[in-house]
Design a protein around this motif. Structure first.
Motif, PDB file in Angstrom:
ATOM      1  N   CYS A   1       0.836  -1.217   0.000  1.00  0.00           N
ATOM      2  CA  CYS A   1       0.000   0.000   0.000  1.00  0.00           C
ATOM      3  C   CYS A   1       0.858   1.249   0.000  1.00  0.00           C
ATOM      4  N   GLY A   2       1.967   1.223  -0.757  1.00  0.00           N
ATOM      5  CA  GLY A   2       2.841   2.395  -0.843  1.00  0.00           C
ATOM      6  C   GLY A   2       2.478   3.254  -2.036  1.00  0.00           C
ATOM      7  N   THR A   3       3.492   3.765  -2.710  1.00  0.00           N
ATOM      8  CA  THR A   3       3.279   4.725  -3.797  1.00  0.00           C
ATOM      9  C   THR A   3       2.445   4.124  -4.932  1.00  0.00           C
ATOM     10  N   ILE A   4       2.887   2.975  -5.445  1.00  0.00           N
ATOM     11  CA  ILE A   4       2.176   2.388  -6.582  1.00  0.00           C
ATOM     12  C   ILE A   4       0.821   1.831  -6.126  1.00  0.00           C
ATOM     13  N   GLY A   5       0.810   1.125  -4.991  1.00  0.00           N
ATOM     14  CA  GLY A   5      -0.442   0.563  -4.477  1.00  0.00           C
ATOM     15  C   GLY A   5      -1.491   1.640  -4.272  1.00  0.00           C
TER      16      GLY A   5
ATOM     17  N   TYR B   1      -3.294  -5.797   1.683  1.00  0.00           N
ATOM     18  CA  TYR B   1      -2.373  -6.183   2.755  1.00  0.00           C
ATOM     19  C   TYR B   1      -1.095  -5.382   2.605  1.00  0.00           C
ATOM     20  N   ASP B   2      -0.552  -4.934   3.727  1.00  0.00           N
ATOM     21  CA  ASP B   2       0.778  -4.331   3.750  1.00  0.00           C
ATOM     22  C   ASP B   2       1.454  -4.783   5.036  1.00  0.00           C
ATOM     23  N   ILE B   3       2.743  -5.010   4.968  1.00  0.00           N
ATOM     24  CA  ILE B   3       3.493  -5.422   6.157  1.00  0.00           C
ATOM     25  C   ILE B   3       3.378  -4.337   7.234  1.00  0.00           C
ATOM     26  N   SER B   4       3.146  -3.108   6.792  1.00  0.00           N
ATOM     27  CA  SER B   4       2.897  -2.003   7.723  1.00  0.00           C
ATOM     28  C   SER B   4       1.391  -1.771   7.808  1.00  0.00           C
TER      29      SER B   4
ATOM     30  N   VAL C   1       2.599  -8.190 -11.468  1.00  0.00           N
ATOM     31  CA  VAL C   1       3.883  -8.065 -10.766  1.00  0.00           C
ATOM     32  C   VAL C   1       4.493  -6.693 -11.019  1.00  0.00           C
ATOM     33  N   MET C   2       4.789  -5.969  -9.937  1.00  0.00           N
ATOM     34  CA  MET C   2       5.570  -4.732 -10.080  1.00  0.00           C
ATOM     35  C   MET C   2       7.037  -4.948  -9.711  1.00  0.00           C
ATOM     36  N   SER C   3       7.322  -5.810  -8.739  1.00  0.00           N
ATOM     37  CA  SER C   3       8.719  -6.014  -8.308  1.00  0.00           C
ATOM     38  C   SER C   3       9.375  -7.043  -9.232  1.00  0.00           C
ATOM     39  N   VAL C   4       9.535  -6.628 -10.471  1.00  0.00           N
ATOM     40  CA  VAL C   4       9.874  -7.542 -11.560  1.00  0.00           C
ATOM     41  C   VAL C   4      11.267  -8.143 -11.410  1.00  0.00           C
TER      42      VAL C   4
ATOM     43  N   THR D   1       4.800  -2.634 -18.390  1.00  0.00           N
ATOM     44  CA  THR D   1       6.120  -2.208 -18.879  1.00  0.00           C
ATOM     45  C   THR D   1       6.752  -1.150 -17.973  1.00  0.00           C
ATOM     46  N   GLY D   2       6.070  -0.797 -16.903  1.00  0.00           N
ATOM     47  CA  GLY D   2       6.680   0.020 -15.855  1.00  0.00           C
ATOM     48  C   GLY D   2       7.240   1.327 -16.374  1.00  0.00           C
ATOM     49  N   ALA D   3       8.460   1.610 -15.947  1.00  0.00           N
ATOM     50  CA  ALA D   3       9.030   2.933 -16.212  1.00  0.00           C
ATOM     51  C   ALA D   3       9.741   3.018 -17.553  1.00  0.00           C
TER      52      ALA D   3
ATOM     53  N   ILE E   1      15.824  -0.452 -10.133  1.00  0.00           N
ATOM     54  CA  ILE E   1      16.197  -0.819 -11.490  1.00  0.00           C
ATOM     55  C   ILE E   1      15.305  -1.933 -12.042  1.00  0.00           C
ATOM     56  N   ASN E   2      14.012  -1.836 -11.709  1.00  0.00           N
ATOM     57  CA  ASN E   2      13.041  -2.802 -12.244  1.00  0.00           C
ATOM     58  C   ASN E   2      13.040  -2.796 -13.767  1.00  0.00           C
ATOM     59  N   VAL E   3      13.348  -1.642 -14.344  1.00  0.00           N
ATOM     60  CA  VAL E   3      13.346  -1.555 -15.806  1.00  0.00           C
ATOM     61  C   VAL E   3      14.342  -2.532 -16.423  1.00  0.00           C
TER      62      VAL E   3
ATOM     63  N   GLU F   1       5.674  11.116  -4.312  1.00  0.00           N
ATOM     64  CA  GLU F   1       5.765  10.421  -3.019  1.00  0.00           C
ATOM     65  C   GLU F   1       7.075   9.652  -2.857  1.00  0.00           C
ATOM     66  N   ASN F   2       7.670   9.177  -3.955  1.00  0.00           N
ATOM     67  CA  ASN F   2       8.808   8.264  -3.845  1.00  0.00           C
ATOM     68  C   ASN F   2       9.765   8.543  -5.006  1.00  0.00           C
ATOM     69  N   PRO F   3      10.949   9.158  -4.713  1.00  0.00           N
ATOM     70  CA  PRO F   3      11.855   9.544  -5.808  1.00  0.00           C
ATOM     71  C   PRO F   3      12.386   8.352  -6.593  1.00  0.00           C
ATOM     72  N   ARG F   4      12.294   7.132  -6.014  1.00  0.00           N
ATOM     73  CA  ARG F   4      12.785   5.943  -6.724  1.00  0.00           C
ATOM     74  C   ARG F   4      11.794   5.468  -7.782  1.00  0.00           C
ATOM     75  N   THR F   5      10.531   5.862  -7.613  1.00  0.00           N
ATOM     76  CA  THR F   5       9.483   5.348  -8.503  1.00  0.00           C
ATOM     77  C   THR F   5       9.026   6.432  -9.470  1.00  0.00           C
ATOM     78  N   SER F   6       9.125   6.116 -10.767  1.00  0.00           N
ATOM     79  CA  SER F   6       8.758   7.100 -11.793  1.00  0.00           C
ATOM     80  C   SER F   6       7.247   7.138 -11.980  1.00  0.00           C
TER      81      SER F   6
HETATM   82  N1  LIG Z   1       7.976  -2.317 -12.564  1.00  0.00           N
HETATM   83  C1  LIG Z   1       8.400  -1.062 -12.444  1.00  0.00           C
HETATM   84  O1  LIG Z   1       8.683  -0.363 -13.413  1.00  0.00           O
HETATM   85  C2  LIG Z   1       8.535  -0.486 -11.082  1.00  0.00           C
HETATM   86  C3  LIG Z   1       8.727   0.896 -10.932  1.00  0.00           C
HETATM   87  C4  LIG Z   1       8.836   1.383  -9.655  1.00  0.00           C
HETATM   88  C5  LIG Z   1       8.794   0.555  -8.556  1.00  0.00           C
HETATM   89  N2  LIG Z   1       8.640  -0.774  -8.737  1.00  0.00           N
HETATM   90  C6  LIG Z   1       8.619  -1.723  -7.620  1.00  0.00           C
HETATM   91  O2  LIG Z   1       7.291  -1.843  -7.146  1.00  0.00           O
HETATM   92  C7  LIG Z   1       7.304  -2.063  -5.732  1.00  0.00           C
HETATM   93  C8  LIG Z   1       6.458  -0.979  -5.052  1.00  0.00           C
HETATM   94  O3  LIG Z   1       6.987   0.302  -5.353  1.00  0.00           O
HETATM   95  P1  LIG Z   1       6.486   1.594  -4.578  1.00  0.00           P
HETATM   96  O4  LIG Z   1       7.080   2.775  -5.246  1.00  0.00           O
HETATM   97  O5  LIG Z   1       5.024   1.539  -4.354  1.00  0.00           O
HETATM   98  O6  LIG Z   1       7.243   1.380  -3.172  1.00  0.00           O
HETATM   99  P2  LIG Z   1       6.858   2.016  -1.757  1.00  0.00           P
HETATM  100  O7  LIG Z   1       8.099   1.876  -0.922  1.00  0.00           O
HETATM  101  O8  LIG Z   1       6.254   3.341  -1.904  1.00  0.00           O
HETATM  102  O9  LIG Z   1       5.722   1.025  -1.190  1.00  0.00           O
HETATM  103  C9  LIG Z   1       5.955  -0.328  -0.937  1.00  0.00           C
HETATM  104  C10 LIG Z   1       4.942  -0.788   0.113  1.00  0.00           C
HETATM  105  O10 LIG Z   1       5.057  -2.211   0.225  1.00  0.00           O
HETATM  106  C11 LIG Z   1       5.128  -2.550   1.596  1.00  0.00           C
HETATM  107  N3  LIG Z   1       5.903  -3.781   1.738  1.00  0.00           N
HETATM  108  C12 LIG Z   1       7.235  -3.950   1.625  1.00  0.00           C
HETATM  109  N4  LIG Z   1       7.566  -5.236   1.803  1.00  0.00           N
HETATM  110  C13 LIG Z   1       6.400  -5.903   2.029  1.00  0.00           C
HETATM  111  C14 LIG Z   1       6.081  -7.257   2.284  1.00  0.00           C
HETATM  112  N5  LIG Z   1       7.024  -8.215   2.353  1.00  0.00           N
HETATM  113  N6  LIG Z   1       4.776  -7.591   2.459  1.00  0.00           N
HETATM  114  C15 LIG Z   1       3.823  -6.645   2.390  1.00  0.00           C
HETATM  115  N7  LIG Z   1       4.060  -5.345   2.168  1.00  0.00           N
HETATM  116  C16 LIG Z   1       5.346  -4.970   1.982  1.00  0.00           C
HETATM  117  C17 LIG Z   1       5.773  -1.363   2.295  1.00  0.00           C
HETATM  118  O11 LIG Z   1       5.412  -1.320   3.674  1.00  0.00           O
HETATM  119  C18 LIG Z   1       5.206  -0.187   1.499  1.00  0.00           C
HETATM  120  O12 LIG Z   1       3.992   0.281   2.056  1.00  0.00           O
HETATM  121  C19 LIG Z   1       8.785  -2.026  -5.311  1.00  0.00           C
HETATM  122  O13 LIG Z   1       9.313  -3.340  -5.276  1.00  0.00           O
HETATM  123  C20 LIG Z   1       9.435  -1.253  -6.439  1.00  0.00           C
HETATM  124  O14 LIG Z   1      10.809  -1.589  -6.606  1.00  0.00           O
HETATM  125  C21 LIG Z   1       8.486  -1.303  -9.972  1.00  0.00           C
END
Ligand SMILES: NC(=O)c1ccc[n+]([C@@H]2O[C@H](COP(=O)([O-])OP(=O)(O)OC[C@H]3O[C@@H](n4cnc5c(N)ncnc54)[C@H](O)[C@@H]3O)[C@@H](O)[C@H]2O)c1
Length: 276
Positions: free
Chosen positions: A9-13, A34-37, A94-97, A124-126, A193-195, A246-251
């Motif tokens: 439930c972070g940036t993408i969720g 569901y989120d671990i937090s 799948v986002m965490s490719v 195709t993500g970023a 670096i999911n890309v 919200e998250n500089p790592r995510t485009s």
């Molecule tokens: N495919 C793509 O192009 C692409 C681009 C950006 C990010 N991502 C990936 O997508 C994922 C989400 O990115 P984001 O920007 O939303 O990240 P984020 O850090 O904003 O949010 C991630 C959320 O997942 C939760 N989380 C972490 N581990 C967990 C677990 N084991 N079980 C349940 N919840 C968990 C965290 O508490 C957080 O709320 C990351 O793995 C990121 O690397 C993919």
């Protein structure tokens, strides 16, 4: 109406959940999250007018009323729960490719997909242009990805612990900090670096796709330059992504690509393209 479960439930969720809630993704209902937090899950549901159920553990996410589980959490989360999602006969996005570049993880998931008759979707993500890379995959000799990010976007990556890496705060000019196969890049920079994984899966695999990571203190975008060459000819193109607020790592493109793929999945016009 497609029923969606959300893992992470972070940036993408959050972007996906809001897009379902406000109708940007029609014919969709977010049924459980569901989120671990717990705070992250509660923070997300507070933003929605139609409240999903917050599940107590990630495995329950796919045993309830869902058609697809969207993973937007981490490589570890995907590895932990992908199999139970598929065994419960739910589709998976799948986002965490990066996790899929691990051959053992990939074969467990794809074997299960065939056995249980579900689909795995990888947006195709970023990046863009994967249609072209897929079309020429049998004729590719080389594929190189050069990713340039601000050092703050790379901060915290395991790379800085395990390598003789430069001190990130001392980088004052564009610096190539890593060059190697994508399969190594995704474990050293798992959230950056999911890309590299998307490009590898579309083209010639994670061992032959070469990744350069450049830290540039003047960078205002996350830039991906893709160069591919082979019998077909040559491609070179660059994507300059704005980081999400919200998250500089995510485009921002990664959020929009995920929303677009779900829009296709939930429509009945056949525009959701499965990866398997
Ligand atoms: N495919 C793509 O192009 C692409 C681009 C950006 C990010 N991502 C990936 O997508 C994922 C989400 O990115 P984001 O920007 O939303 O990240 P984020 O850090 O904003 O949010 C991630 C959320 O997942 C939760 N989380 C972490 N581990 C967990 C677990 N084991 N079980 C349940 N919840 C968990 C965290 O508490 C957080 O709320 C990351 O793995 C990121 O690397 C993919």
């Amino acid at each position: 109406m497609k029923r969606i479960g959300l893992l992470g439930c972070g940036t993408i969720g959050t972007a996906i959940a809001v897009a379902i809630d406000d109708g940007t993704i029609p014919r969709a209902e977010l049924t459980q999250v569901y989120d671990i937090s717990r705070d992250a899950a509660e923070g997300l549901t507070a933003k929605l007018s139609r409240k999903p159920t917050i599940m107590e553990n990630p495995h329950l996410l796919s045993s309830g009323p869902v058609d697809i589980v969207v993973e937007a959490a981490s490589q570890g989360a995907l590895t932990d729960v992908a199999l139970s999602i598929i065994q419960n006969r739910r589709d998976l996005m799948v986002m965490s490719v990066g996790a899929l570049l691990d051959e053992s993880v990939r074969s467990v998931i794809f074997d299960a997909v065939r056995e249980y008759g579900v689909s795995v979707y990888v947006p195709t993500g970023a990046i863009a242009g994967m249609d072209g890379i897929r079309a020429v995959r049998d004729e590719l000799d080389t594929v190189t990805l050069t990713t340039t990010k601000h050092p703050d976007s790379l901060r915290g990556a395991p790379f800085f612990d395990v390598h003789d890496a430069p001190d990130i705060d001392s980088i004052d000019a564009p610096t190539t900090i890593f060059e190697g196969p994508a399969v190594d890049a995704v474990s050293l920079f798992p959230t950056n670096i999911n890309v590299a994984a998307i490009l590898s899966l579309s083209g010639i695999g994670g061992n032959r796709t070469i990744v350069r990571v450049v830290a540039d203190p003047a960078a205002v975008t996350n830039t991906h330059m893709i160069e591919a060459a082979g019998e077909f000819g040559r491609m070179q193109y660059t994507i300059e992504n704005r980081p999400s607020s919200e998250n500089p790592r995510t485009s921002r493109l990664a959020l929009l690509a995920a929303i677009d793929m779900l829009r296709g999945y939930c429509s009945d016009d056949g525009l959701g393209f499965p990866c398997t």
